[in-house]
Design an enzyme around this catalytic site. Structure first.
Site, PDB file in Angstrom:
ATOM      1  CG  HIS A  85      10.053  58.776 -75.071  1.00  0.00           C
ATOM      2  ND1 HIS A  85       9.744  57.442 -75.165  1.00  0.00           N
ATOM      3  CD2 HIS A  85      10.304  59.182 -76.331  1.00  0.00           C
ATOM      4  CE1 HIS A  85       9.831  57.052 -76.430  1.00  0.00           C
ATOM      5  NE2 HIS A  85      10.177  58.089 -77.142  1.00  0.00           N
TER       6      HIS A  85
ATOM      7  CG  ASP B 169     -10.289  76.572 -78.913  1.00  0.00           C
ATOM      8  OD1 ASP B 169     -11.356  76.750 -78.292  1.00  0.00           O
ATOM      9  OD2 ASP B 169      -9.722  77.473 -79.551  1.00  0.00           O
TER      10      ASP B 169
ATOM     11  CE1 TYR C 161     -13.650  77.826 -84.700  1.00  0.00           C
ATOM     12  CE2 TYR C 161     -13.388  75.687 -85.765  1.00  0.00           C
ATOM     13  CZ  TYR C 161     -12.953  76.990 -85.558  1.00  0.00           C
ATOM     14  OH  TYR C 161     -11.838  77.440 -86.206  1.00  0.00           O
TER      15      TYR C 161
ATOM     16  CG  HIS D 209       6.147  58.516 -80.591  1.00  0.00           C
ATOM     17  ND1 HIS D 209       6.250  59.320 -79.480  1.00  0.00           N
ATOM     18  CD2 HIS D 209       7.380  57.971 -80.766  1.00  0.00           C
ATOM     19  CE1 HIS D 209       7.488  59.253 -79.007  1.00  0.00           C
ATOM     20  NE2 HIS D 209       8.193  58.443 -79.761  1.00  0.00           N
TER      21      HIS D 209
ATOM     22  CG  HIS E 134      11.410  62.094 -80.377  1.00  0.00           C
ATOM     23  ND1 HIS E 134      12.596  61.652 -79.840  1.00  0.00           N
ATOM     24  CD2 HIS E 134      10.551  61.065 -80.236  1.00  0.00           C
ATOM     25  CE1 HIS E 134      12.453  60.397 -79.424  1.00  0.00           C
ATOM     26  NE2 HIS E 134      11.229  60.022 -79.663  1.00  0.00           N
TER      27      HIS E 134
END
Lengths: 233, 233, 233, 233
Positions: free
Chosen positions: B168, B119, B225, B94, B96
């Site tokens: 958020h 991708d 890839y 998480h 910001h």
């Protein structure tokens, strides 16, 4: 006198540079000694990379210089007004940081568009009205402080530790210089994200209950963030 | 216990700093031990430059703290919900981060405007609905996890390793903490480019067949890839 | 000859790199020797990280090369015109810095939206008219200088130490190379903030009395900023 | 074989990182050996900070791998097509650099809004049409090269050393890998400034005679920039 405080104020000023909030000498941080009420502030126009703790200037609570060979920051009278009216603060910062200044130049309050904002500022960050010609010509720096105080009126300044001065730039404050710097960093970050949020099409602030949740999670008697430290200002 | 995993989780958290995704302590990475189901997560509010592996907090699969002197990240309950519902993931992040957060603040899904997005994310990255007042006041961090899970419903979470929480900020995940960090970097980059793409006048996503080509070139059983490594989550 | 001045000019050029105002070799700074009127300027196309003081080129007041093995910056004739017409300046800088150049490409004057601008530029920073086909084809670099001079007309150039050349980029000047660099940094910063101010919805310049207050606080006989240094250009 | 060329190609790839044009492994540079026509390109998916010259992959002019233990960049077939059709080029670069990619995602040609652009690209930088479903599903990387070639048609590719692939990202080229990297840096810079120029209200390209002046000042038989070096591609 206030040797330790001078070192803290020097560090607060240098932190503004480290956080990329100032260009050249465009910024200033001060701190108030809680016992004497003296204010320690950086000198005017001295390059940050040459600045020393012993160059910090000491003012009394009325703003009269009581120590220091150099002149204080030209914004010192604004700091003095803020300390006089906002009794519980211990540090003040002024920058021309690029995003917050862009909002100040636009003359707009900075809306609370998300929880990052709500974690530090309990509502929209106000922008002052423009100063009048008379205010500017008579005692400009004092008038800048006065218009900030008038903008707050009876509003609580502890849960809103910053302001945008119309056509000018932000001021922030906190329990000490370090916290005022912290708030200067946050106001810049939320100003940047709010700009982009608006361009992406949203101009609606977060709900009051989300604002409450985030602000009160970090501040006040029920704070639950961090390691049980005493709540910050 | 979990000494090796604690080092990995510390590194994942520090990688968030290295990639400029966090300011101060605004971010957290966790990883799940595949055998015990225990979750290792960073402590709350500790500055990144002082953080040590032995400060990482261990939670059981229900989120109960089973080791560590410090309190876990205040977002830990959200991580726990994600691990419970997204069975195959091993890491959660998480932040910001500024661009992804701007989209979250705008309350918008992040469209797939190009192959960089395709991708890694197989379609638009969803933004949750806003939480209700009741959800916010009762058990906010758990409700944040629940609204993410509800946003996905029956949709596959492995080909869409991220989400924007309304008002958020982003959460991302992956097969381990390192991959969750990788996805946090990518969501920020594509959020930035999508913003500019829209300002330049385009709001049409890439064609489904281009999305298929790029996503499936890097993921799944026909991936071509890199150096024949097993397909990532 | 002018060994000391060559070192100063080299430093001014390197400062442009340090302030992130130039990519590759896109920029040039020069300085005029007050006694002889000779102009010292960087050579054309030499990478900044290999540039040495002894490679600086010396021109006479008419722009004729009187020392140096290398050819001068291709923009040298523009510098020469500016020195000839703006008698009191001692340094000139040209960059393609990204924000100021964006305004020049838009063909717009840069409005004074705040006190940061007012501290250095006494009003809007003018953008020249486009050059005509004839001017471009006959003597392009001289014509660039001429159109700058024509843009100023009888306007004072000391309180407006910069200009945007239409479709091209900024030129700035000052009492020496160092001050011209300083103004190149400031024009970039205010160009960036003015862009954002407009996107945020404001296109009204600051009031004349605020402009007066800030400009005259730093410049002229009543300046009160810094440590009583002689007023800068 | 091609040991020296492998070192050059490694350096070109690392230069993409130094110029902040690539995140993770999102970019590739190649160079063609003028004698054999062999193409040296970086391997697929290897992190830049671990990449060694001896890992570079050698392909013949048809794209068949003739040396190297690792698989070449997944974009290698696009490079091969460009070398085949653009006879005079010696280097190719592909990045997902953020500003140029935003234009590609918007599906727009990049207009020549100023002299910075005109110094390197003789007119607007074209954006290809989108690929069809059939092209994408059958031989995607070859089709990407083909659509670039088709976009140019009979247009000169030497005075326009770059292209935007629709919904994807830029490709650039030059007389060698180093020059292709240089053009990748420039396309990013002009993409950034063009974005801002448009937001500031201008969508009119520079006049043809200004384009001529600047492009021909740096390129072709009458070039007068730098130290009489032979004109670059």
């Amino acid at each position: 006198m206030h040797e330790l405080l001078k070192k803290k104020v020097l560090e607060a000023n240098l932190d503004l540079v480290r956080h990329n909030l100032v260009l050249f000498t465009w910024g200033n941080a001060s701190e108030r000694d809680p016992e004497t009420g003296h204010i320690v502030i950086k000198p005017s126009g001295v390059p940050y990379d040459e600045m020393r703790a012993d160059q910090m200037v000491v003012l009394d609570a009325e703003g009269k210089q009581i120590e220091g060979d150099l002149r204080p920051s030209s914004d010192a009278p604004t700091h003095v007004v803020l300390y006089r009216h906002f009794k519980n603060i211990g540090g003040v910062v002024h920058t021309h940081s690029e995003w917050a200044t862009s909002w100040a130049q636009a003359g707009r309050n900075l809306p609370a568009y998300g929880t990052t904002h709500a974690d530090y500022f309990y509502g929209k960050i106000p922008c002052t009205r423009p100063l009048t010609q008379e205010e500017i010509e008579e005692d400009y720096e004092v008038a800048t402080g006065d218009v900030i105080v008038a903008t707050f009126g009876n509003r609580e300044y502890e849960s809103m530790p910053g302001v945008l001065v119309h056509g000018h730039a932000p001021f922030t404050w906190g329990k000490d210089g370090r916290e005022a710097v912290h708030h200067a960093v946050v106001i810049e970050e939320v100003a940047k994200m709010a700009f982009r949020t608006e361009v992406l099409g949203n101009r609606r602030s977060v709900d009051q209950y989300l604002l409450d949740k985030h602000y009160l999670r970090k501040h006040g008697k029920n704070a639950c963030y961090g390691q049980h430290k005493p709540p910050t200002l």
